[in-house]
Design a protein around this motif. Structure first.
Motif, PDB file in Angstrom:
ATOM      1  N   MET A 139      55.161  46.571  51.996  1.00 51.41           N
ATOM      2  CA  MET A 139      54.425  46.679  50.748  1.00 51.41           C
ATOM      3  C   MET A 139      53.663  45.391  50.445  1.00 51.41           C
ATOM      4  N   GLU A 140      54.263  44.245  50.745  1.00 51.24           N
ATOM      5  CA  GLU A 140      53.539  42.979  50.516  1.00 51.24           C
ATOM      6  C   GLU A 140      52.307  42.905  51.414  1.00 51.24           C
ATOM      7  N   MET A 143      49.797  45.073  49.650  1.00 53.50           N
ATOM      8  CA  MET A 143      49.319  44.522  48.372  1.00 53.50           C
ATOM      9  C   MET A 143      48.362  43.343  48.592  1.00 53.50           C
ATOM     10  N   LEU A 144      48.481  42.725  49.749  1.00 54.51           N
ATOM     11  CA  LEU A 144      47.616  41.578  50.031  1.00 54.51           C
ATOM     12  C   LEU A 144      46.153  41.990  50.119  1.00 54.51           C
ATOM     13  N   ALA A 145      45.933  43.196  50.649  1.00 55.99           N
ATOM     14  CA  ALA A 145      44.590  43.550  51.104  1.00 55.99           C
ATOM     15  C   ALA A 145      43.519  43.750  50.021  1.00 55.99           C
ATOM     16  N   PRO A 146      43.823  44.448  48.908  1.00 55.43           N
ATOM     17  CA  PRO A 146      42.721  44.776  47.994  1.00 55.43           C
ATOM     18  C   PRO A 146      41.916  43.565  47.544  1.00 55.43           C
ATOM     19  N   GLU A 170      48.079  44.492  39.020  1.00 57.10           N
ATOM     20  CA  GLU A 170      48.981  44.725  40.138  1.00 57.10           C
ATOM     21  C   GLU A 170      49.600  46.117  40.094  1.00 57.10           C
ATOM     22  N   LEU A 174      49.417  48.547  43.119  1.00 56.99           N
ATOM     23  CA  LEU A 174      50.657  49.071  43.692  1.00 56.99           C
ATOM     24  C   LEU A 174      50.558  50.582  43.870  1.00 56.99           C
TER      25      LEU A 174
ATOM     26  N   ARG B 259      51.241  35.434  47.412  1.00 56.25           N
ATOM     27  CA  ARG B 259      51.193  36.417  48.494  1.00 56.25           C
ATOM     28  C   ARG B 259      50.206  35.966  49.563  1.00 56.25           C
ATOM     29  N   ILE B 426      55.149  41.929  39.821  1.00 53.43           N
ATOM     30  CA  ILE B 426      55.888  43.124  39.395  1.00 53.43           C
ATOM     31  C   ILE B 426      56.818  43.558  40.519  1.00 53.43           C
ATOM     32  N   LEU B 428      58.163  45.832  43.395  1.00 54.36           N
ATOM     33  CA  LEU B 428      57.320  46.691  44.222  1.00 54.36           C
ATOM     34  C   LEU B 428      57.956  48.046  44.511  1.00 54.36           C
TER      35      LEU B 428
END
Ligand SMILES: Nc1ncnc2c1ncn2[C@@H]1O[C@H](COP(=O)(O)OP(=O)(O)OP(=O)(O)O)[C@@H](O)[C@H]1O
Ligand SMILES: [Mg+2]
Lengths: 299, 454
Positions: A139-140, A143-146, A170, A174, B259, B426, B428
């Motif tokens: 998931m990290e 989430m980094l990409a956008p 976020e 998500l 991140r 937040i 995940l």
């Protein structure tokens, strides 16, 4: 797949800090006239490579390569090992600076721009060897990409009240990430470290992650290497769906049958040069190609 | 049956409380303090000595934890191999010293020099900014280097800093009419007392002095109790700073910014390919880390009364690295734990322990290694023990080395183990139903035991 749109970013700018706009560096998404024109012509050419040349010391890895990619198509790039396919990708996406030649994206010269700028314009690549961020969870990774994330500015992440707006964005991101993971059917792995994924799962993750950057053109370097047939089938299915949605693909692949069955056009490279290009049926009949693949020297 | 359920429930709540990082940290630090109190009781320390010991302990815990946190931002998050920590600390405290030492307008006697006489808080801010700026200066050309070359640049620069501090020609000079300088080999006297300045700023100095005298008398810690209270107060102030570091860096880590830092650590090219301008992220992270190291240096040395260049040898850099490795690079909570354990067990511990031994057993002094080892033949280990205890100051470096080797072999991920400090503002998870969540839970269980054992 809606973007973290310009408007949202603008909102923050309006309410909080007018001067801060520079910091977010909302990628050069403002359509130039050329781009807009290009988008509306039926067979636009988002990517054009002209006379591309790359030397490594004495080795000429790419030698005067020129080709065009048509919007909304799936184009195959084939050639024997060492033909210069990956190097071509690297030159297009700014990883290497070409020795000579030009790369045009949506009518603009992007030769020599840094990889992040090129990616932000919507030209995104994946790597031949999947580059997962291993000690981060799936998931990290996603989430980094956008693009255009408010929280990527340091002070917004730290200051108490501004941080809340980061969290709000976020939440949206998500949700999109979950949708994308579900689309690729790897949502059950969300909490796993990327380093623990299998080879095929990594390929899926890498493609899913690349899509989250909202590209318009995707360069995929051997996306099916090490992927089992049923997964390959699924990946291809996804790629076709995305192509139908208007994405443009350039795919490097060694499996000739796969390329011939799935691509509208095929570019053949050999010893750094573009040997020929055309629709699959033509390529299959081409003597030079057969010779190149059967190992004959074409001089 | 309901009873069993009840207790299972209790355990659940307990586990949930334990899950809180702040709880773990408080428990660890309290445990270390308790151990020192017990040691003090064994030694039948007087109250004064006991209090001094605890003040010193909190001082070192806070300092090493802060420095480990700053280094964690560099190495644990961003993968920047900085082995020049001490250089940034030195720039911090020297700048503070020059800005805040008393102004001297006539040529001072040889071996002394003045400062600009600015308030201490300005000096501290100046020191932090100077360390950060110096970091930026280093970062601009060096960040494109490969990790190992980058490391060499940082350690080289920290030595350049030290040699500059030693430099004769910069020892003393006139700037804007003020006599200032780096003091050369004899260093600088710090004519400001941070505790007094702090209290003075709030106008509390007088009542504090009265309070310390009265309380000192009441609890019977003899004459001149103020230094004892100063030590305690300074230790507490540093713990407050530590909390500040921790909160700041946890927020940095658990954000989209953090991140990207993590992603850079994992694979910078892949991060660029996703459209992140990695250089900008790296420079910011490096500058912030350096500024925090500068602050760490200021807080470490400001209360020492004097600074000399030779205190700024690479040794301290390696202490901070050991602290970070003990705690586990990449985890802020781990960094604090590593700093605390390093300070209490490896740094102060051996000396304290040898005091306990010396105090508890009557042993004759043994002066040479031969005298120490000889009696072993007769199965008499006492001389060797005495010799060891006598030379503990040097031996603790050997101990640190052994601990480091052991950790690298057996627990390279640090005491907390492999941790997921989620890089997001937040949680995940999603709708709970889908994510089983059992694998991380078992992970956590195992790691906690490691901490319990300490
Ligand atoms: N960074 C580099 N430094 C030196 N030579 C390189 C570099 N990258 C590629 N080359 C050389 O360039 C040539 C083309 O390599 P490239 O990776 O582009 O081939 P490819 O077509 O992708 O092959 P494959 O199908 O095996 O992936 C090879 O001879 C290779 O050795
Ligand atoms: Mg290749």
């Amino acid at each position: 797949m809606s973007t973290v749109s310009d408007t949202e970013v603008d909102d923050v700018v309006d309410t909080n800090a007018p001067a801060e706009d520079v910091e977010i560096e909302e990628p050069e998404a403002q359509d130039s006239d050329v781009e807009r024109a290009a988008k509306h012509t039926p067979s636009a050419i988002p990517l054009r490579v002209e006379g591309l040349r790359k030397e490594f010391g004495g080795i000429v890895a790419v030698d005067e390569a020129s080709f065009e990619i048509t919007e909304g198509t799936l184009t195959g790039l084939i050639g024997p090992n060492g033909a210069g396919k990956s190097t071509t990708f690297n030159c297009i996406t700014g990883v290497h600076e070409p020795t000579a030649g030009q790369v045009q994206f949506n009518g603009e010269d992007i030769t020599g721009l840094s990889p992040d700028r090129i990616a932000n314009r919507g030209l995104v690549r994946t790597f031949q060897i999947a580059r997962e961020l291993e000690e981060m969870t799936v998931m990290e990774n996603m989430m980094l990409a956008p693009k255009g994330q408010r929280g990527e500015s340091l002070w917004r992440s730290v200051l108490p009240f501004v941080r809340r707006s980061v969290s709000e964005q976020e939440e949206e991101i998500l949700e999109r990430c979950w949708e994308m993971l579900e689309f690729f059917e790897i949502d059950h792995l969300a909490d796993e470290y990327a380093g623990n994924l299998s080879g095929g799962q990594r390929k899926l993750l890498e493609l899913a992650r690349a899509l989250l950057t909202e590209p318009t053109v995707l360069l995929l370097d051997e996306p099916f290497a090490g992927v089992n047939p049923s997964l390959e089938e699924r990946l291809l299915g996804h790629i076709h769906d995305l192509r139908d949605d208007g994405y443009t693909f350039l795919i490097v692949e060694h499996d000739m049958d796969l390329i011939m069955q799935n691509c509208e056009r095929v570019i053949v490279m050999h010893q750094g040069r573009v040997l020929t290009e055309g629709p699959p049926a033509e390529i299959k009949r081409n003597e030079d190609v057969i010779e190149a693949y059967l190992g004959g020297e074409v001089e | 049956m309901s009873g069993a359920e009840q207790s299972a429930d209790d355990r659940g709540t307990l586990a949930a409380v334990w899950e809180q990082d702040a709880v773990k940290l408080t428990a660890l630090v309290s445990g270390l303090f308790a151990a020192y109190v017990v040691g003090g009781l064994l030694l039948s320390y007087g109250l004064r000595q006991q209090l001094n010991e605890l003040a010193q302990l909190s001082f070192f815990i806070a300092v090493f934890a802060m420095l480990a946190l700053a280094l964690n931002l560099h190495w644990g998050y961003t993968g920047l191999f900085n082995i020049g920590v001490i250089g940034f600390m030195g720039i911090g405290i020297y700048t503070t010293a020059i800005l805040s030492k008393g102004a001297t307008l006539t040529e001072p006697a040889a071996g002394t020099t003045g400062g600009f006489g600015l308030p201490l808080w300005i000096g501290i801010i100046g020191g932090v900014v100077a360390a950060g700026l110096f970091g930026g200066l280093v970062a601009l050309p060096a960040l494109r280097l490969r990790a190992d070359y980058f490391a060499i640049v940082t350690v080289g620069l920290s030595e350049v800093v030290r040699f500059t501090l030693l430099e004769q020609s910069l020892q003393q000079g006139q700037v804007l009419g003020y006599w200032v300088g780096l003091g050369g080999g004899s260093g600088l006297l710090l004519d400001f007392d941070p505790v007094d300045r702090l209290l003075g700023a709030f106008g509390l100095l007088e009542s504090y002095t009265r309070f310390s005298e009265r309380t000192g008398e009441a609890i019977g810690i003899g004459s001149n109790p103020k230094p004892v209270f100063d030590g305690i107060l300074y230790g507490l102030v540093l713990l407050v700073f530590l909390v500040g570091f921790y909160v700041l860096l946890t927020r940095v880590g658990s954000s989209p910014y953090g991140r990207v830092l993590k992603a850079i650590r994992e694979d910078e090219d892949a991060t660029k390919a996703l459209g992140k301008d990695t250089d900008r992220f790296k420079i910011k992270a490096f500058v912030i880390g350096c500024a925090l190291m500068g602050l760490g240096g200021i807080l470490l040395y400001a209360s020492q009364g004097a600074i000399t260049p030779n205190a700024f040898r690479p040794r301290i850099t390696f202490f901070v690295w050991i602290a970070l490795i003990i705690g586990g690079a990449g985890s802020n909570t781990g960094s604090v734990m590593g700093g605390a354990i390093f300070a209490a067990v490896l740094y102060q511990g051996p000396i304290f322990f040898s005091n306990v031994i010396e105090g508890s057993f009557e042993i004759d002094a043994v002066n040479t290694f031969a005298q120490a080892v000889g009696p072993l033949a007769a199965a008499d280990p006492v001389p060797l023990l005495a010799y060891t205890v006598d030379n503990i100051g040097q031996l603790r470096f050997v101990i640190m080395g052994l601990v480091l080797i052991y950790l690298m072999h057996n627990r390279p991920e640090g005491i907390l183990g492999h941790r997921k400090e989620t890089a997001s503002t937040i949680p995940l998870g999603r709708r709970r139903a889908k994510t089983g969540g059992s694998p991380p839970a078992t992970d956590g269980g195992e790691e906690n035991r490691g901490v319990d054992g300490e």
